[in-house]
Design a protein around this motif. Structure first.
Motif, PDB file in Angstrom:
ATOM      1  N   SER A   7       4.133 -16.900  -1.581  1.00 40.09           N
ATOM      2  CA  SER A   7       3.697 -15.496  -1.500  1.00 40.09           C
ATOM      3  C   SER A   7       3.880 -14.810  -2.854  1.00 40.09           C
ATOM      4  CB  SER A   7       4.506 -14.732  -0.460  1.00 40.09           C
ATOM      5  OG  SER A   7       4.402 -15.357   0.767  1.00 40.09           O
ATOM      6  N   LEU A  25      -3.145 -15.093   0.858  1.00 41.46           N
ATOM      7  CA  LEU A  25      -1.949 -14.394   1.361  1.00 41.46           C
ATOM      8  C   LEU A  25      -2.123 -14.082   2.850  1.00 41.46           C
ATOM      9  CD1 LEU A  25       0.715 -13.326   0.050  1.00 41.46           C
ATOM     10  CD2 LEU A  25      -0.309 -11.073   0.097  1.00 41.46           C
ATOM     11  N   TRP A  29       0.188 -15.245   6.184  1.00 41.59           N
ATOM     12  CA  TRP A  29       1.005 -14.319   6.963  1.00 41.59           C
ATOM     13  C   TRP A  29       0.294 -13.648   8.145  1.00 41.59           C
ATOM     14  CZ3 TRP A  29       6.030 -14.440   6.529  1.00 41.59           C
ATOM     15  CH2 TRP A  29       6.602 -14.868   5.334  1.00 41.59           C
ATOM     16  N   HIS A  72       8.119 -10.611   2.347  1.00 43.44           N
ATOM     17  CA  HIS A  72       8.034 -10.809   3.798  1.00 43.44           C
ATOM     18  C   HIS A  72       8.832  -9.748   4.561  1.00 43.44           C
ATOM     19  CE1 HIS A  72      11.752 -12.919   2.978  1.00 43.44           C
ATOM     20  NE2 HIS A  72      11.982 -13.081   4.265  1.00 43.44           N
TER      21      HIS A  72
END
Lengths: 190, 267
Positions: A7, A25, A29, A72
Protein backbone atom coordinates in the motif's frame (compact mmCIF):
# COMPACT_ATOMS: atom_id res chain seq x y z
CA UNK A 1 5.67 -8.04 0.46
CA UNK A 2 3.05 -7.31 3.11
CA UNK A 3 -0.24 -5.67 2.22
CA UNK A 4 0.76 -2.60 4.22
CA UNK A 5 4.15 -2.28 2.49
CA UNK A 6 2.52 -2.70 -0.91
CA UNK A 7 0.00 0.00 0.00
CA UNK A 8 2.82 2.39 0.89
CA UNK A 9 4.43 1.77 -2.47
CA UNK A 10 1.14 2.36 -4.30
CA UNK A 11 0.44 5.57 -2.38
CA UNK A 12 3.82 6.93 -3.42
CA UNK A 13 2.97 6.12 -7.02
CA UNK A 14 -0.44 7.79 -6.69
CA UNK A 15 1.19 10.88 -5.28
CA UNK A 16 3.54 10.88 -8.21
CA UNK A 17 0.48 10.95 -10.48
CA UNK A 18 0.16 7.30 -11.52
CA UNK A 19 -3.55 6.68 -11.96
CA UNK A 20 -3.32 2.92 -12.37
CA UNK A 21 -1.94 2.69 -8.81
CA UNK A 22 -5.38 3.78 -7.60
CA UNK A 23 -6.93 0.69 -9.16
CA UNK A 24 -4.24 -1.44 -7.57
CA UNK A 25 -4.89 0.10 -4.17
CA UNK A 26 -8.60 -0.58 -4.56
CA UNK A 27 -7.95 -4.19 -5.55
CA UNK A 28 -5.97 -4.54 -2.35
CA UNK A 29 -8.44 -2.99 0.06
CA UNK A 30 -11.92 -2.76 -1.49
CA UNK A 31 -13.05 -6.30 -0.58
CA UNK A 32 -12.03 -6.12 3.10
CA UNK A 33 -13.60 -2.71 3.51
CA UNK A 34 -16.89 -3.64 1.84
CA UNK A 35 -17.04 -6.89 3.77
CA UNK A 36 -16.46 -4.98 6.96
CA UNK A 37 -19.30 -2.62 6.06
CA UNK A 38 -21.47 -5.57 5.11
CA UNK A 39 -20.91 -7.31 8.44
CA UNK A 40 -21.50 -4.08 10.26
CA UNK A 41 -24.60 -2.84 8.44
CA UNK A 42 -26.00 -6.19 7.36
CA UNK A 43 -26.90 -4.73 3.98
CA UNK A 44 -25.13 -5.56 0.74
CA UNK A 45 -26.13 -2.41 -1.12
CA UNK A 46 -25.30 -0.22 1.84
CA UNK A 47 -21.92 -1.95 2.11
CA UNK A 48 -21.13 -1.24 -1.54
CA UNK A 49 -22.17 2.37 -1.13
CA UNK A 50 -20.04 2.70 2.00
CA UNK A 51 -17.12 1.11 0.16
CA UNK A 52 -17.39 3.57 -2.72
CA UNK A 53 -17.79 6.56 -0.42
CA UNK A 54 -14.83 5.41 1.62
CA UNK A 55 -12.55 5.21 -1.39
CA UNK A 56 -13.83 8.51 -2.78
CA UNK A 57 -12.85 10.10 0.48
CA UNK A 58 -9.53 8.23 0.56
CA UNK A 59 -8.50 9.48 -2.87
CA UNK A 60 -9.70 12.99 -2.12
CA UNK A 61 -7.77 13.20 1.13
CA UNK A 62 -4.78 11.02 0.35
CA UNK A 63 -2.48 14.03 0.12
CA UNK A 64 -3.35 14.89 3.72
CA UNK A 65 -2.21 11.53 5.06
CA UNK A 66 1.10 12.22 6.77
CA UNK A 67 2.21 8.76 7.83
CA UNK A 68 1.54 6.43 4.93
CA UNK A 69 2.64 3.41 6.94
CA UNK A 70 -0.62 3.86 8.87
CA UNK A 71 -2.75 3.90 5.73
CA UNK A 72 -4.84 0.86 6.69
CA UNK A 73 -5.66 2.37 10.10
CA UNK A 74 -6.75 5.58 8.40
CA UNK A 75 -8.72 3.65 5.79
CA UNK A 76 -10.62 1.63 8.40
CA UNK A 77 -11.27 4.80 10.37
CA UNK A 78 -12.89 6.40 7.33
CA UNK A 79 -14.90 3.24 6.63
CA UNK A 80 -15.97 3.05 10.24
CA UNK A 81 -17.19 6.65 10.18
CA UNK A 82 -19.06 5.93 6.96
CA UNK A 83 -20.73 2.90 8.59
CA UNK A 84 -21.74 4.95 11.62
CA UNK A 85 -23.07 7.71 9.39
CA UNK A 86 -25.07 5.13 7.50
CA UNK A 87 -26.56 3.70 10.67
CA UNK A 88 -27.44 7.18 11.85
CA UNK A 89 -29.24 7.87 8.60
CA UNK A 90 -30.96 4.50 8.40
CA UNK A 91 -32.57 2.17 10.83
CA UNK A 92 -29.93 -0.41 11.52
CA UNK A 93 -30.22 -3.96 10.42
CA UNK A 94 -33.43 -3.83 8.47
CA UNK A 95 -34.86 -7.21 7.61
CA UNK A 96 -32.88 -8.74 4.82
CA UNK A 97 -33.73 -10.99 2.00
CA UNK A 98 -31.93 -14.27 1.56
CA UNK A 99 -29.56 -12.97 -1.06
CA UNK A 100 -28.39 -10.28 1.31
CA UNK A 101 -27.90 -12.71 4.15
CA UNK A 102 -25.74 -15.07 2.17
CA UNK A 103 -24.19 -12.32 0.17
CA UNK A 104 -24.70 -14.05 -3.14
CA UNK A 105 -27.43 -15.87 -5.00
CA UNK A 106 -27.87 -19.53 -4.27
CA UNK A 107 -25.89 -21.96 -6.42
CA UNK A 108 -25.97 -25.08 -4.26
CA UNK A 109 -27.74 -28.21 -5.36
CA UNK A 110 -28.66 -29.55 -2.00
CA UNK A 111 -31.68 -27.49 -1.10
CA UNK A 112 -31.98 -28.95 2.38
CA UNK A 113 -28.38 -28.24 3.21
CA UNK A 114 -28.71 -24.77 1.78
CA UNK A 115 -31.75 -24.13 3.91
CA UNK A 116 -29.84 -25.16 7.00
CA UNK A 117 -26.95 -22.92 6.05
CA UNK A 118 -29.33 -20.02 5.62
CA UNK A 119 -30.93 -20.73 8.96
CA UNK A 120 -27.55 -20.80 10.67
CA UNK A 121 -26.46 -17.60 8.97
CA UNK A 122 -29.65 -15.87 10.05
CA UNK A 123 -29.08 -17.05 13.57
CA UNK A 124 -25.47 -15.82 13.73
CA UNK A 125 -26.50 -12.54 12.21
CA UNK A 126 -29.33 -12.12 14.67
CA UNK A 127 -26.98 -12.74 17.57
CA UNK A 128 -24.62 -10.07 16.24
CA UNK A 129 -27.54 -7.67 15.77
CA UNK A 130 -28.33 -7.89 19.44
CA UNK A 131 -24.91 -6.61 20.42
CA UNK A 132 -24.36 -2.90 21.10
CA UNK A 133 -22.67 -1.19 18.11
CA UNK A 134 -19.40 -0.65 19.97
CA UNK A 135 -19.08 -4.37 20.74
CA UNK A 136 -20.24 -5.56 17.32
CA UNK A 137 -17.74 -3.32 15.56
CA UNK A 138 -14.87 -4.86 17.53
CA UNK A 139 -16.07 -8.43 17.02
CA UNK A 140 -16.25 -7.77 13.27
CA UNK A 141 -12.83 -6.14 13.14
CA UNK A 142 -11.23 -8.92 15.17
CA UNK A 143 -13.03 -12.06 14.03
CA UNK A 144 -13.66 -11.21 10.40
CA UNK A 145 -11.01 -8.65 9.52
CA UNK A 146 -8.23 -10.18 11.60
CA UNK A 147 -7.01 -6.85 12.98
CA UNK A 148 -4.84 -6.67 16.08
CA UNK A 149 -6.14 -5.10 19.28
CA UNK A 150 -3.58 -2.31 18.88
CA UNK A 151 -4.83 -1.57 15.36
CA UNK A 152 -8.48 -1.58 16.43
CA UNK A 153 -7.63 0.78 19.28
CA UNK A 154 -5.92 3.12 16.80
CA UNK A 155 -8.83 3.01 14.37
CA UNK A 156 -11.48 3.66 16.99
CA UNK A 157 -9.25 6.02 18.97
CA UNK A 158 -9.87 4.22 22.24
CA UNK A 159 -7.53 2.37 24.58
CA UNK A 160 -6.44 -1.19 23.91
CA UNK A 161 -7.95 -2.20 27.25
CA UNK A 162 -11.33 -0.85 26.21
CA UNK A 163 -11.08 -2.82 22.96
CA UNK A 164 -10.30 -6.02 24.87
CA UNK A 165 -13.04 -5.49 27.42
CA UNK A 166 -15.62 -4.83 24.69
CA UNK A 167 -14.41 -7.90 22.81
CA UNK A 168 -14.73 -9.96 25.97
CA UNK A 169 -18.21 -8.62 26.67
CA UNK A 170 -19.24 -9.15 23.06
CA UNK A 171 -18.03 -12.75 22.94
CA UNK A 172 -19.66 -13.46 26.27
CA UNK A 173 -23.00 -12.16 25.03
CA UNK A 174 -22.64 -14.05 21.76
CA UNK A 175 -21.79 -17.21 23.64
CA UNK A 176 -25.12 -16.97 25.45
CA UNK A 177 -27.17 -16.51 22.34
CA UNK A 178 -25.21 -18.79 20.00
CA UNK A 179 -24.33 -21.78 22.15
CA UNK A 180 -27.79 -22.10 23.67
CA UNK A 181 -29.42 -22.08 20.27
CA UNK A 182 -31.14 -25.32 19.15
CA UNK A 183 -29.08 -25.30 15.95
CA UNK A 184 -25.86 -25.58 17.86
CA UNK A 185 -25.58 -29.35 17.60
CA UNK A 186 -26.30 -29.32 13.89
CA UNK A 187 -23.57 -26.79 13.47
CA UNK A 188 -21.01 -28.84 15.26
CA UNK A 189 -21.82 -32.29 14.12
CA UNK A 190 -23.28 -31.95 10.70
CA UNK B 1 -11.59 -6.08 32.87
CA UNK B 2 -9.59 -8.18 35.31
CA UNK B 3 -6.35 -10.03 34.60
CA UNK B 4 -8.10 -13.33 34.07
CA UNK B 5 -10.48 -11.92 31.46
CA UNK B 6 -7.62 -10.06 29.80
CA UNK B 7 -5.66 -13.30 29.53
CA UNK B 8 -8.66 -15.24 28.21
CA UNK B 9 -9.41 -12.72 25.49
CA UNK B 10 -5.76 -12.51 24.41
CA UNK B 11 -5.49 -16.30 24.39
CA UNK B 12 -8.56 -16.98 22.28
CA UNK B 13 -7.63 -14.24 19.81
CA UNK B 14 -4.04 -15.46 19.50
CA UNK B 15 -2.56 -12.28 20.89
CA UNK B 16 -0.51 -13.99 23.57
CA UNK B 17 3.24 -14.56 23.44
CA UNK B 18 4.40 -18.18 23.25
CA UNK B 19 5.78 -18.36 26.80
CA UNK B 20 2.71 -16.79 28.36
CA UNK B 21 0.54 -19.03 26.23
CA UNK B 22 2.18 -22.16 27.61
CA UNK B 23 1.81 -20.88 31.14
CA UNK B 24 -1.86 -20.10 30.48
CA UNK B 25 -2.46 -23.59 29.11
CA UNK B 26 -0.96 -25.06 32.27
CA UNK B 27 -3.29 -22.85 34.29
CA UNK B 28 -6.24 -24.16 32.30
CA UNK B 29 -5.36 -27.74 33.18
CA UNK B 30 -5.55 -26.83 36.86
CA UNK B 31 -8.66 -24.68 36.59
CA UNK B 32 -11.72 -26.40 35.04
CA UNK B 33 -13.72 -23.14 35.16
CA UNK B 34 -11.08 -21.39 33.09
CA UNK B 35 -10.91 -24.32 30.67
CA UNK B 36 -14.70 -24.23 30.23
CA UNK B 37 -14.77 -20.48 29.67
CA UNK B 38 -12.03 -20.65 27.05
CA UNK B 39 -13.79 -23.60 25.39
CA UNK B 40 -17.04 -21.66 25.21
CA UNK B 41 -15.31 -18.69 23.64
CA UNK B 42 -13.60 -20.93 21.10
CA UNK B 43 -16.96 -22.52 20.22
CA UNK B 44 -18.50 -19.10 19.81
CA UNK B 45 -15.69 -18.01 17.49
CA UNK B 46 -16.06 -21.20 15.50
CA UNK B 47 -19.76 -20.54 15.02
CA UNK B 48 -19.06 -16.95 13.96
CA UNK B 49 -16.74 -18.22 11.24
CA UNK B 50 -19.62 -20.11 9.65
CA UNK B 51 -21.12 -16.87 8.38
CA UNK B 52 -19.53 -16.94 4.96
CA UNK B 53 -18.38 -13.80 3.27
CA UNK B 54 -19.62 -12.88 -0.18
CA UNK B 55 -17.47 -11.67 -3.05
CA UNK B 56 -17.93 -8.05 -4.01
CA UNK B 57 -17.03 -6.74 -7.41
CA UNK B 58 -14.19 -4.25 -7.15
CA UNK B 59 -15.00 -1.10 -9.13
CA UNK B 60 -12.24 0.58 -11.09
CA UNK B 61 -11.01 4.03 -10.21
CA UNK B 62 -12.71 5.27 -13.39
CA UNK B 63 -16.06 3.94 -12.08
CA UNK B 64 -15.47 5.71 -8.83
CA UNK B 65 -14.51 8.91 -10.60
CA UNK B 66 -17.72 8.73 -12.64
CA UNK B 67 -19.66 8.39 -9.41
CA UNK B 68 -17.84 11.28 -7.76
CA UNK B 69 -19.86 14.20 -9.21
CA UNK B 70 -23.12 12.45 -8.24
CA UNK B 71 -21.85 12.23 -4.71
CA UNK B 72 -20.77 15.85 -4.74
CA UNK B 73 -17.08 15.19 -4.54
CA UNK B 74 -14.09 15.69 -6.76
CA UNK B 75 -11.02 13.52 -6.90
CA UNK B 76 -7.80 15.37 -7.52
CA UNK B 77 -4.95 13.20 -8.55
CA UNK B 78 -2.39 15.92 -7.88
CA UNK B 79 -1.35 15.18 -4.37
CA UNK B 80 1.66 17.45 -4.11
CA UNK B 81 1.30 21.18 -3.66
CA UNK B 82 4.33 23.16 -4.73
CA UNK B 83 5.38 26.27 -2.85
CA UNK B 84 4.93 29.52 -4.76
CA UNK B 85 8.63 30.16 -5.20
CA UNK B 86 8.89 26.96 -7.21
CA UNK B 87 6.61 28.39 -9.87
CA UNK B 88 8.91 31.43 -10.20
CA UNK B 89 11.91 29.14 -10.38
CA UNK B 90 10.11 27.10 -13.04
CA UNK B 91 9.44 30.31 -15.03
CA UNK B 92 13.12 31.30 -14.89
CA UNK B 93 14.17 27.81 -15.93
CA UNK B 94 11.68 27.95 -18.76
CA UNK B 95 13.14 31.27 -19.96
CA UNK B 96 16.66 29.93 -19.76
CA UNK B 97 15.61 26.80 -21.58
CA UNK B 98 13.82 28.91 -24.16
CA UNK B 99 16.93 31.08 -24.56
CA UNK B 100 19.07 28.01 -24.99
CA UNK B 101 16.77 26.38 -27.54
CA UNK B 102 16.04 29.58 -29.48
CA UNK B 103 18.39 32.21 -30.73
CA UNK B 104 17.73 34.60 -27.88
CA UNK B 105 20.93 36.42 -27.08
CA UNK B 106 21.69 38.27 -23.88
CA UNK B 107 24.71 40.57 -24.02
CA UNK B 108 26.03 43.59 -22.21
CA UNK B 109 27.01 46.66 -24.21
CA UNK B 110 28.45 49.65 -22.35
CA UNK B 111 25.89 50.42 -19.72
CA UNK B 112 23.11 48.33 -21.29
CA UNK B 113 21.87 44.76 -21.43
CA UNK B 114 20.99 43.77 -24.97
CA UNK B 115 18.40 41.06 -25.56
CA UNK B 116 18.14 40.00 -29.18
CA UNK B 117 15.78 37.43 -30.60
CA UNK B 118 15.56 36.48 -34.26
CA UNK B 119 16.52 39.13 -36.82
CA UNK B 120 18.70 41.97 -35.57
CA UNK B 121 16.02 44.67 -35.95
CA UNK B 122 14.09 43.12 -33.08
CA UNK B 123 16.95 43.85 -30.77
CA UNK B 124 15.98 45.71 -27.58
CA UNK B 125 18.26 47.48 -25.13
CA UNK B 126 17.85 48.00 -21.43
CA UNK B 127 19.85 50.33 -19.34
CA UNK B 128 21.60 48.32 -16.62
CA UNK B 129 20.66 50.99 -14.08
CA UNK B 130 17.04 50.51 -15.06
CA UNK B 131 17.44 46.75 -14.78
CA UNK B 132 19.03 47.20 -11.37
CA UNK B 133 16.16 49.46 -10.39
CA UNK B 134 13.60 46.87 -11.56
CA UNK B 135 15.43 44.19 -9.63
CA UNK B 136 15.55 46.41 -6.53
CA UNK B 137 11.84 47.10 -6.86
CA UNK B 138 11.15 43.36 -7.21
CA UNK B 139 13.23 42.65 -4.12
CA UNK B 140 11.44 45.40 -2.20
CA UNK B 141 8.08 43.98 -3.30
CA UNK B 142 9.18 40.54 -2.21
CA UNK B 143 10.33 41.92 1.15
CA UNK B 144 6.97 43.65 1.63
CA UNK B 145 5.15 40.46 0.75
CA UNK B 146 7.31 38.50 3.17
CA UNK B 147 6.65 41.04 5.89
CA UNK B 148 2.94 40.80 5.17
CA UNK B 149 3.15 37.02 5.35
CA UNK B 150 5.06 37.22 8.61
CA UNK B 151 2.53 39.57 10.10
CA UNK B 152 -0.28 37.35 8.84
CA UNK B 153 1.42 34.39 10.45
CA UNK B 154 1.80 36.31 13.70
CA UNK B 155 -1.87 37.26 13.48
CA UNK B 156 -2.82 33.62 12.91
CA UNK B 157 -0.68 32.55 15.83
CA UNK B 158 -2.41 35.11 17.97
CA UNK B 159 -5.81 33.90 16.78
CA UNK B 160 -4.78 30.34 17.52
CA UNK B 161 -3.60 31.30 21.01
CA UNK B 162 -6.93 33.04 21.62
CA UNK B 163 -8.79 30.02 20.36
CA UNK B 164 -6.72 27.78 22.60
CA UNK B 165 -7.61 29.97 25.58
CA UNK B 166 -11.28 29.82 24.70
CA UNK B 167 -11.16 26.03 24.27
CA UNK B 168 -9.32 25.63 27.57
CA UNK B 169 -11.87 27.83 29.28
CA UNK B 170 -14.67 25.85 27.68
CA UNK B 171 -13.12 22.58 28.81
CA UNK B 172 -12.77 23.94 32.31
CA UNK B 173 -16.43 24.94 32.22
CA UNK B 174 -17.37 21.48 31.01
CA UNK B 175 -15.32 19.95 33.80
CA UNK B 176 -17.23 22.06 36.29
CA UNK B 177 -20.44 20.89 34.65
CA UNK B 178 -19.29 17.29 34.98
CA UNK B 179 -18.56 17.87 38.64
CA UNK B 180 -22.03 19.26 39.08
CA UNK B 181 -23.40 16.25 37.27
CA UNK B 182 -21.44 13.95 39.56
CA UNK B 183 -22.81 15.76 42.54
CA UNK B 184 -26.33 15.26 41.25
CA UNK B 185 -25.73 11.52 41.34
CA UNK B 186 -24.32 11.52 44.83
CA UNK B 187 -25.90 11.36 48.23
CA UNK B 188 -25.13 14.17 50.69
CA UNK B 189 -22.71 11.90 52.50
CA UNK B 190 -20.86 11.02 49.30
CA UNK B 191 -20.74 14.66 48.22
CA UNK B 192 -19.14 15.60 51.51
CA UNK B 193 -16.65 12.80 51.10
CA UNK B 194 -15.78 13.99 47.61
CA UNK B 195 -15.18 17.51 48.86
CA UNK B 196 -13.13 16.17 51.75
CA UNK B 197 -11.15 14.08 49.29
CA UNK B 198 -10.38 17.11 47.15
CA UNK B 199 -9.40 19.07 50.23
CA UNK B 200 -7.12 16.36 51.53
CA UNK B 201 -5.65 15.71 48.12
CA UNK B 202 -3.53 18.80 48.60
CA UNK B 203 -1.57 16.93 51.24
CA UNK B 204 -0.82 13.97 49.00
CA UNK B 205 2.42 13.10 47.29
CA UNK B 206 2.59 14.01 43.62
CA UNK B 207 2.17 10.44 42.42
CA UNK B 208 -0.80 9.88 44.69
CA UNK B 209 -2.36 13.10 43.45
CA UNK B 210 -2.03 11.86 39.88
CA UNK B 211 -3.66 8.57 40.81
CA UNK B 212 -6.42 10.38 42.62
CA UNK B 213 -6.98 12.52 39.60
CA UNK B 214 -7.28 9.37 37.52
CA UNK B 215 -9.73 7.95 40.04
CA UNK B 216 -11.86 11.08 39.72
CA UNK B 217 -11.74 10.77 35.95
CA UNK B 218 -12.82 7.15 36.35
CA UNK B 219 -15.77 8.36 38.42
CA UNK B 220 -16.65 10.72 35.58
CA UNK B 221 -16.30 7.84 33.19
CA UNK B 222 -18.59 5.79 35.37
CA UNK B 223 -21.26 8.47 35.25
CA UNK B 224 -20.91 8.61 31.48
CA UNK B 225 -21.19 4.84 31.15
CA UNK B 226 -24.27 4.94 33.31
CA UNK B 227 -25.72 7.55 31.01
CA UNK B 228 -24.98 5.33 28.01
CA UNK B 229 -26.42 2.35 29.86
CA UNK B 230 -23.21 0.52 29.12
CA UNK B 231 -23.09 -2.06 31.83
CA UNK B 232 -19.73 -3.46 30.78
CA UNK B 233 -18.29 0.02 30.70
CA UNK B 234 -19.64 0.59 34.17
CA UNK B 235 -18.07 -2.58 35.46
CA UNK B 236 -14.76 -1.53 33.91
CA UNK B 237 -15.01 1.87 35.53
CA UNK B 238 -15.58 0.23 38.93
CA UNK B 239 -12.59 -1.94 38.45
CA UNK B 240 -10.42 0.93 37.34
CA UNK B 241 -11.46 3.02 40.30
CA UNK B 242 -10.87 0.18 42.73
CA UNK B 243 -7.43 -0.56 41.29
CA UNK B 244 -6.38 3.07 41.41
CA UNK B 245 -7.61 3.52 44.91
CA UNK B 246 -5.80 0.43 46.09
CA UNK B 247 -2.64 1.90 44.60
CA UNK B 248 -3.21 5.21 46.32
CA UNK B 249 -3.93 3.46 49.57
CA UNK B 250 -0.71 1.54 49.36
CA UNK B 251 0.94 4.98 49.38
CA UNK B 252 -0.16 5.26 53.02
CA UNK B 253 -3.16 7.56 52.96
CA UNK B 254 -6.74 7.17 54.06
CA UNK B 255 -7.94 10.02 51.89
CA UNK B 256 -9.34 7.74 49.26
CA UNK B 257 -11.91 5.99 51.43
CA UNK B 258 -14.45 8.54 50.38
CA UNK B 259 -13.85 7.86 46.73
CA UNK B 260 -13.98 4.12 47.31
CA UNK B 261 -17.44 4.65 48.65
CA UNK B 262 -18.28 6.70 45.60
CA UNK B 263 -17.12 3.93 43.36
CA UNK B 264 -18.93 1.04 44.96
CA UNK B 265 -21.90 2.17 46.95
CA UNK B 266 -23.77 4.07 44.38
CA UNK B 267 -24.40 1.19 42.01
Amino acid sequence: MSKEALSEQLIRQIRAGKRSAMDELMKLWYQPIVRYAWRFTGDRHAAEEIGQNTFLKVFRKLNQLKDISRFHIWLYRIADNQCKDYLRRNKKYESLDQEQINGQPSTRRNAQHELEQQEQTKWIKKALQKLPDDQRIIIVMKEYQGLKFREIADILEISENTVKSRMYAGLKALKKSLIRHPHKKELYYE
Amino acid sequence: MNKREDAIIRYVTNEMAQEERQHFEQQMQKDPGLLREVGDFRDTQEILQQWQEPEFEVPSFADLEAEAPKKGSVIQLSAVRFPKWMSYAAAVLFLLGFAWLSDLQIAQKDNSLVLSFGPAEKEASYNTDQVAQIVDQAIARYATQTQEQDSKEAELNQQFANLEKRVTARLAALYQKDLKEIQQHLTDHERKQLLATEELARGLQFEQRVLLQEAIIAVLDKIEQQRLEDRIGLENAFEQITTLLTEIQSGGTTVVDGVTDLGVKHY
